[in-house]
Design a protein around this motif. Structure first.
Motif, short mmCIF file in Angstrom:
data_model
loop_
_atom_site.label_atom_id
_atom_site.label_comp_id
_atom_site.label_asym_id
_atom_site.label_seq_id
_atom_site.Cartn_x
_atom_site.Cartn_y
_atom_site.Cartn_z
N SER A 63 87.64 52.16 67.93
CA SER A 63 88.99 51.60 67.79
C SER A 63 89.68 52.12 66.54
O SER A 63 90.86 52.49 66.57
N PHE A 64 88.96 52.15 65.42
CA PHE A 64 89.58 52.53 64.15
C PHE A 64 89.30 53.98 63.75
O PHE A 64 89.72 54.41 62.67
N GLY A 65 88.60 54.72 64.63
CA GLY A 65 88.33 56.12 64.32
C GLY A 65 87.53 56.31 63.06
O GLY A 65 87.81 57.19 62.24
N ILE A 66 86.52 55.46 62.87
CA ILE A 66 85.73 55.49 61.62
C ILE A 66 84.71 56.61 61.69
O ILE A 66 83.96 56.72 62.66
N GLU A 67 84.71 57.45 60.67
CA GLU A 67 83.71 58.51 60.58
C GLU A 67 82.69 58.17 59.50
O GLU A 67 82.93 57.34 58.63
N ASP A 68 81.53 58.83 59.60
CA ASP A 68 80.55 58.69 58.52
C ASP A 68 81.12 59.24 57.23
O ASP A 68 81.77 60.30 57.24
N ARG A 69 80.91 58.52 56.14
CA ARG A 69 81.48 58.94 54.86
C ARG A 69 80.41 59.06 53.78
O ARG A 69 79.41 58.35 53.80
N ILE A 70 80.66 59.98 52.87
CA ILE A 70 79.82 60.17 51.69
C ILE A 70 80.63 59.76 50.47
O ILE A 70 81.81 60.09 50.37
N LEU A 71 80.02 59.03 49.57
CA LEU A 71 80.67 58.61 48.33
C LEU A 71 80.14 59.48 47.19
O LEU A 71 78.92 59.56 46.99
N VAL A 72 81.04 60.12 46.48
CA VAL A 72 80.66 61.06 45.42
C VAL A 72 81.27 60.62 44.10
O VAL A 72 82.47 60.30 44.03
N SER A 73 80.46 60.58 43.05
CA SER A 73 80.95 60.29 41.72
C SER A 73 80.14 61.09 40.71
O SER A 73 79.13 61.71 41.08
N TRP A 74 80.57 61.07 39.47
CA TRP A 74 79.81 61.76 38.43
C TRP A 74 80.09 61.09 37.08
O TRP A 74 81.10 60.40 36.90
N GLU A 75 79.16 61.25 36.18
CA GLU A 75 79.25 60.60 34.89
C GLU A 75 80.42 61.16 34.08
O GLU A 75 80.65 62.37 34.06
#
Length: 955
Positions: A63-75
């Motif tokens: 319904s919402f077109g949700i895809e797998d997501r990766i969360l990226v951050s760095w110090e």
């Protein structure tokens, strides 16, 4: 009738030769098949598609077109960090004049930076500071606890810092990590030759946000501190703040009095200047980037994660500072670790115990076989049969279109040690027979081993096959393929091993190798004290089982990694400094009636109100919805003029039109959906199942909340709280309802499925094996009593786990049914020889001593080989494999104790009397039939078998 191993083909060859030829022939064929084996470790695919929670999640994603997501951050990242835009460009490519992107990664579909989100909010007349606050706990973090010192504190900063560390340790048990104060990132042109400066063209028509001003608004501070599992709003954090603000310097005199000590009186006040002026969290650092995967990226999470790492390095982000989270990242790490448990090239070949824990486990078992069998040739044959069985059984997986998973990865080791167990039994039977006559040793060994080995393998297969009833696909696969492997193992033990022994016989054993006097002494001692031994074992069993009142399950994939692993360190950084990793979605439904009663702006504000209430939950780091991209709308005042009403209606209609236009593309598509078909969704709640009907034309609004996965949070409590909070707001609005979905409800349902699997599979295995025992002993009561030594290992080990408050995960769950089947192995061998002794006219004590003398050596040898081999899995980095190994070791050890201590004591007592009575009745029933010549074939076979047993035992 001639035995299989006494027959010859038309050319005069033993049939054993053709068994060995067949084994050689299929080896290269199966080796090619094994190269095609694939891995699948997606937790969302564990439940069957027809499971209600799986249906809801599938509908939700579509319904919402949700895809797998990766969360990226760095110090050290912040809103002024140019590397965020560089990383986005490297992953998405650059757009040409027609808007078509070139370059980038094929694994990436969309990249959202916090700068993008803030810029979009500002376009909708939201102040930048407000936009930044709305993204807190989603794409923007608060980072570490920032400490600002007073002038007195700055003069002795090192002592102040150490005092804070010591007090936090002594009073709260916290181990603080101290870092320098936050500094805005400044690009060093020559800092990295690999860094690529790539800039997207700026749209001059857009109002550009001054991100430098947002970062500059972070209050000044002197240093930062963090600790494990840090949460800004937790009670522990507030306690640490109070301790920090209470730190003072040692008491001193006021300055005027300090100069003249003789003026000091008893009433002179002592000054204790505070050392810390303030401690706080500030939104804006670090930042994170949300990356949606394309279809190729979803198909290969490992390649997608590697692409993100490579792009981050090119953007100038050091590898040691980069932190990646999300289900695809955990899945890719899990696949790598599963492979490494089989073969890890990071370790040199001479560190073989680290290069392959599973292979090393099997080799330890083989080494033990060499030691116990005391024959190089016999041990080599046992080794060959054990590994060949595993080789064939694993080949069945790709042959049937199956895939390897983190549960199935322990199957090769399990089958190796199971085959090793059966092979050692047969080898011991061969040694007894070969000591008398080497020429007939193979035939006699197979005849002695056939019945107990067949029963043991079949009961083990039943225990494994019972796992097929599980709703979890990894457990079903393990049960199916392991049961098939168990039957292959039986064929190899009864045909492969004897064939190799017939073609390549070992030397006959010495008399000292088959001396069993010590085992007979043990049997006599147990018989004399059978009451005390039986009651002691039952007491231990009962006390251990009491621990089941604290039984709990765990299905978080991240919990299968050791604390030292990179994926755990990444998750801890993200959750302590930024946001929760796991999303949970609350979908608000407005039907036609609700849409008529509430205008579009009122619906937005209702969603905003629910979202605000959800964010108050202590386990929610932040949330986001379509309301975050709209300014707060004031309701139309009472007594408004006609002009005001018309103006308000125009604004409502214009807002609704723009939002609906952006449903095909843009921000709204992920947060608002217009139902295009009717569906009834079923969801389990604390008050039972409930149905949520969705009709065509209904508006569905999505609120996504971020929850930590590294805590011990009870997801059942969280789901119940979200349901209650949402319902408390919606109860006053007719035509509205909601549903909670996402990864967290899926985890909760999977936990329930683990418990269901454990109960159903174990119950089925117990029932079937108990019936087999009743038929074998021809006494229902005797069959039930015989199950006590088989239940004792599971009750004791699992009960103690519950006593120690250790959760049962999917890896430990499967061991119960497996251990039940293995425990029956020794029981059947001992029962077989006890019955032979009784049929010969021996007393119960003599029969117990003789049975232990015959089976004891093989039982302890097989148990030692299996237990020590499986214990070698303990150092595995993948905790699922490690726990499986150590738990199976404990279960096999407990089963050995039950079989050589508890079972003989029962046989010397009431159980032995029941078996003795049953055999006497059976023998008495056969005599008149044999005398009258009316005996049927089963009666004759039984009489012959009894006579053969007596002859074999005398030999």
């Amino acid at each position: 009738m001639a035995s299989f191993f006494e027959k010859r083909d038309p050319w005069g060859h033993n049939l054993s030769l053709w068994v060995v030829v067949f084994m050689i022939f299929i080896t290269p064929v199966l080796a090619g098949v094994l190269r095609e084996i694939r891995q699948e470790n997606n937790v969302e695919n564990w439940l069957p598609p027809d499971d209600p929670q799986s249906k809801v999640l599938a509908w939700h994603r579509k319904s919402f077109g949700i895809e797998d997501r990766i969360l990226v951050s760095w110090e050290g990242s912040s809103l002024t960090d140019l590397r965020a835009e560089r990383l986005k460009t490297l992953l998405m490519g650059t757009a040409d004049e027609k808007g078509i992107r070139h370059g980038g990664s094929p694994y990436i579909q969309e990249v959202v930076t916090p700068q993008d989100a803030i810029q979009r909010m500002v376009e909708y007349r939201i102040e930048p500071e407000e936009a930044q606050e709305r993204l807190k706990g989603v794409l923007l973090g608060t980072g570490m606890l920032k400490i600002r010192l007073t002038e007195a504190g700055k003069k002795r900063q090192e002592q102040t810092t150490q005092e804070l560390i010591d007090k936090a340790k002594s009073e709260l048990g916290l181990v603080l990590t101290v870092k320098p104060a936050f500094k805005e990132w400044v690009e060093m042109v020559d800092e990295s030759e690999e860094a690529e400066t790539i800039k997207e063209p700026i749209d001059e028509d857009e109002e550009q946000v001054d991100f430098k001003e947002l970062v500059a608004s972070i209050p000044a501070h002197d240093f930062q501190v963090s600790w494990s599992r840090m949460q800004p709003d937790a009670e522990l954090t507030n306690q640490l703040k109070q301790i920090a603000l209470s730190l003072t310097r040692p008491s001193i005199l006021p300055e005027p009095l300090a100069a003249s000590s003789e003026e000091k009186t008893d009433s002179t006040p002592l000054v204790q200047p505070t050392l810390i002026e303030d401690c706080f969290f500030a939104t804006g650092t670090p930042i994170s980037i949300s990356i949606a995967l394309s279809n190729p990226g979803d198909a290969d999470h490992g390649a997608a994660v590697d692409a993100v790492k490579a792009a981050a390095f090119k953007a100038g982000i050091p590898a040691e500072s980069l932190h990646i989270g999300g289900r695809p990242a955990a899945g890719a790490a899990l696949n790598r670790m599963v492979k490494k448990s089989s073969w890890d090239t990071d370790y040199p070949a001479w560190q073989f115990h680290k290069r392959s824990v599973t292979l090393f486990s099997g080799l330890i078992g083989i080494a033990l076989a060499f030691f116990m069998l005391r024959s190089i040739r016999l041990s080599c044959i046992v080794l060959l049969v054990s590994y060949f069985t595993t080789f064939v059984a694993v080949s069945v997986v790709p042959l049937t279109g199956g895939t390897m998973n983190m549960v199935l990865v322990v199957m090769p080791t399990l089958l190796t040690v199971l085959t090793l167990s059966g092979s050692i039994h047969v080898a011991n039977y061969w040694k007894h027979a070969a000591h008398v006559n080497i020429k007939t040793a193979v035939v006699e060994a197979v005849e002695m081993a056939r019945a107990p080995c067949m029963m043991a393998s079949l009961t083990t297969a039943i225990g494994l096959a019972s796992l097929i009833t599980s709703p979890l696909s990894p457990v079903r696969d393990f049960g199916l393929y392991s049961a098939i492997g168990c039957l292959i193992s039986l064929l190899m033990v009864l045909f492969g091993l004897p064939s190799l022994l017939q073609l390549w016989p070992a030397k006959p054993p010495k008399a000292s190798e088959i001396d069993t006097r010590n085992w007979q002494k043990l049997g006599n001692a147990l018989s004399r004290h059978q009451m005390m031994v039986s009651l002691s074992c039952l007491m231990l069993f009962a006390v251990s089982c009491y621990g089941f009142k604290w039984f709990r399950t765990e299905t978080k994939v991240i919990k299968y990694f050791p604390d030292s692993s990179r994926v755990i360190q990444d998750y801890l950084f993200l959750e302590e400094n930024l946001s929760g990793i796991t999303p949970v979605d609350t979908v608000i439904r407005f039907d036609k009636n609700a849409q008529d009663n509430l205008n579009f702006l009122e619906r937005i504000e209702l969603v905003r109100k629910i979202q605000s209430r959800i964010e108050e939950h202590p386990e929610i780091s932040g949330s986001i919805s379509l309301a975050d991209f709209r300014p707060v709308s004031e309701p139309l005042p009472e007594g408004a003029s006609t002009f005001q009403k018309l103006r308000h209606a125009k604004r409502v209609n214009e807002t609704e039109r723009r939002v609906r236009e952006s449903l095909e593309s843009g921000t709204a598509k992920s947060f608002l959906h217009l139902a295009d078909r009717e569906v009834v969704l079923e969801q389990e709640t604390a008050n039972g199942a409930r149905s949520v009907p969705v009709n065509e034309g209904d508006e569905l609004w999505r609120i996504t909340s971020q929850v930590a996965i590294m805590t011990d949070l009870n997801y059942g409590d969280l789901t119940r709280d979200l349901n209650q909070v949402t319902q408390s707001v919606l109860r006053d609005h007719a035509g509205t309802t909601h549903i909670v979905t996402g990864t967290i409800p899926l985890f909760l349902r999977t936990q329930e499925a683990v418990l269901e699997s454990l109960i159903k599979s174990f119950g089925l295995a117990f029932a079937v094996i108990a019936v087999v025992m009743m038929i074998l002993l021809r006494s229902p009561l005797a069959g039930l009593i015989t199950m006590l030594p088989n239940l004792m290992p599971i009750g004791v080990v699992f009960g103690l786990l519950c006593w120690m408050n250790i959760s049962i995960d999917i890896g430990t769950m499967i061991t119960a049914s497996v251990a039940l089947g293995i425990a029956v192995d020794g029981t059947l061998h001992l029962l077989t020889w006890f019955k032979i002794g009784i049929e010969e006219g021996k007393t119960k004590q003599e029969a117990v001593a003789a049975a232990l003398g015959h089976c004891g050596p093989a039982m302890w040898q097989t148990s030692a080989a299996v237990a020590i081999s499986l214990a070698m899995l303990y150092p595995a980095d993948l905790l699922l494999v490690s726990r499986f190994g150590i738990l199976m070791c404990a279960l096999v050890t407990a089963a050995l104790v039950a079989d050589i201590i508890f079972l003989p004591a029962l046989l010397a007592g009431p159980l032995g009397s029941l078996i003795e009575t049953s055999l006497k009745k059976e023998a008495a029933a056969d005599v008149p039939l044999l005398q009258e010549g009316k005996a049927t074939m089963p009666h004759l076979q039984h009489a012959i078998k009894r006579a053969q047993s007596e002859k074999t035992f005398e030999t």
